[in-house]
Design a protein around this motif. Structure first.
Motif, PDB file in Angstrom:
ATOM      1  N   ARG A 138      35.733 113.721-113.992  1.00  0.00           N
ATOM      2  CA  ARG A 138      37.100 113.915-113.518  1.00  0.00           C
ATOM      3  C   ARG A 138      37.040 114.522-112.121  1.00  0.00           C
ATOM      4  N   VAL A 139      37.612 113.829-111.148  1.00  0.00           N
ATOM      5  CA  VAL A 139      37.570 114.268-109.756  1.00  0.00           C
ATOM      6  C   VAL A 139      38.956 114.742-109.346  1.00  0.00           C
ATOM      7  N   ARG A 140      39.066 116.044-109.004  1.00  0.00           N
ATOM      8  CA  ARG A 140      40.361 116.617-108.618  1.00  0.00           C
ATOM      9  C   ARG A 140      40.263 117.263-107.236  1.00  0.00           C
ATOM     10  N   ARG A 141      41.322 117.116-106.465  1.00  0.00           N
ATOM     11  CA  ARG A 141      41.403 117.695-105.130  1.00  0.00           C
ATOM     12  C   ARG A 141      42.717 118.465-105.023  1.00  0.00           C
ATOM     13  N   ALA A 142      42.615 119.756-104.677  1.00  0.00           N
ATOM     14  CA  ALA A 142      43.797 120.592-104.499  1.00  0.00           C
ATOM     15  C   ALA A 142      43.848 121.060-103.052  1.00  0.00           C
ATOM     16  N   ARG A 143      45.032 120.957-102.445  1.00  0.00           N
ATOM     17  CA  ARG A 143      45.200 121.357-101.049  1.00  0.00           C
ATOM     18  C   ARG A 143      46.267 122.437-100.953  1.00  0.00           C
ATOM     19  N   ILE A 144      45.892 123.557-100.376  1.00  0.00           N
ATOM     20  CA  ILE A 144      46.839 124.631-100.110  1.00  0.00           C
ATOM     21  C   ILE A 144      47.259 124.512 -98.657  1.00  0.00           C
ATOM     22  N   VAL A 145      48.569 124.354 -98.413  1.00  0.00           N
ATOM     23  CA  VAL A 145      49.030 124.054 -97.056  1.00  0.00           C
ATOM     24  C   VAL A 145      50.177 124.972 -96.647  1.00  0.00           C
ATOM     25  N   SER A 146      50.224 125.237 -95.355  1.00  0.00           N
ATOM     26  CA  SER A 146      51.333 126.006 -94.797  1.00  0.00           C
ATOM     27  C   SER A 146      52.521 125.087 -94.580  1.00  0.00           C
ATOM     28  N   GLU A 147      53.709 125.626 -94.740  1.00  0.00           N
ATOM     29  CA  GLU A 147      54.939 124.857 -94.490  1.00  0.00           C
ATOM     30  C   GLU A 147      55.827 125.590 -93.489  1.00  0.00           C
ATOM     31  N   PRO A 148      56.447 124.859 -92.555  1.00  0.00           N
ATOM     32  CA  PRO A 148      56.335 123.421 -92.347  1.00  0.00           C
ATOM     33  C   PRO A 148      54.884 123.028 -92.055  1.00  0.00           C
ATOM     34  N   VAL A 149      54.519 121.851 -92.487  1.00  0.00           N
ATOM     35  CA  VAL A 149      53.125 121.433 -92.395  1.00  0.00           C
ATOM     36  C   VAL A 149      52.732 121.101 -90.963  1.00  0.00           C
TER      37      VAL A 149
END
Length: 244
Positions: A138-149
């Protein structure tokens, strides 16, 4: 003896020494430029079973060491590439990304210039992920991003359909919703909840080829397993995350 420290693609250019014969083996880009090949042929024929390969100047010392200072039993640092590590995974591979810009990026530059931003890799990524998923990883990718991006994240979101098509599960977590989660010092890949490979970047987001950190200490790994699952639980599936 060593690998090219500047390559972005699995650090392929490399110099080897056969421990039995002492012969040198060079792995590099095959030269196909007719003009270059013509110049080389001025000094001797290129046989049908021969190929001219290119190695960057940054590897000059490795070549010298291979010829002059190889010691029996010496092994290189053996830094494995992503493909090698993924091929050994049996259950899971997770990737946590926490930066708002990564570089240099040929696709991002193309997108900024008005192009599609989609760089053809010959289907390599889709094959790597597809093979892993096909054998039950199982391949998972999580991205934590600032908003507005940032513009980079806007571009990255646009091309993430390629990751999903390959077989990845992708989720996005706005940074302000990550409160209370103890996050690590750098992005990482984690394989089978046993090996973590941190990827350190320069302050401007540039990839640092030699800045990988390998951790298998279970005291560290278990904390990362827990924090990733908290991120994943809060994060928004790619199909539902709308750029703001």
């Amino acid at each position: 003896m060593g690998q090219d420290p500047t390559s972005e693609k699995e650090y392929c250019p490399a110099v080897f020494v056969d421990p039995v014969t002492g012969d040198c083996l060079f792995q590099g880009r095959v030269v196909t430029d007719p003009a270059v090949l013509a110049l080389i042929r001025e000094h001797g024929a290129i046989a049908e079973d021969e190929a001219v390969v290119w190695l960057p100047a940054s590897m000059r010392q490795m070549i010298v060491d291979a010829v002059t200072s190889y010691e029996q039993g010496l092994r290189g640092h053996g830094q494995p590439g992503f493909a090698d590590l993924l091929s050994k995974a049996t259950r899971s591979a997770v990737h946590l990304e926490m930066r708002d810009h990564y570089g240099p990026s040929q696709g991002f530059a193309d997108w900024q210039a008005g192009g599609s931003g989609r760089i053809d890799d010959g289907g390599r990524w889709k094959r790597l992920i597809g093979e892993a998923v096909g054998r039950g990883v199982r391949v998972r990718r999580a991205r934590i991003v600032s908003e507005p991006v940032s513009d980079f994240i806007r571009y990255e979101h646009m091309v993430t359909d390629e990751n999903v098509d390959a077989g990845e599960e992708v989720r996005w977590l706005p940074r302000r919703q990550a409160s209370g989660i103890l996050l690590p010092h750098a992005d990482y890949w984690m394989y089978d909840q046993r090996l973590v490979v941190f990827n350190h970047n320069a302050g401007n987001g540039d990839h640092l080829p030699e800045a990988f950190e390998y951790i298998s200490d279970l005291r560290v790994v278990r904390e990362l397993v827990g924090s990733f699952e908290m991120v994943w639980e809060r994060a928004i599936p790619h199909a539902q995350y709308k750029i703001v």
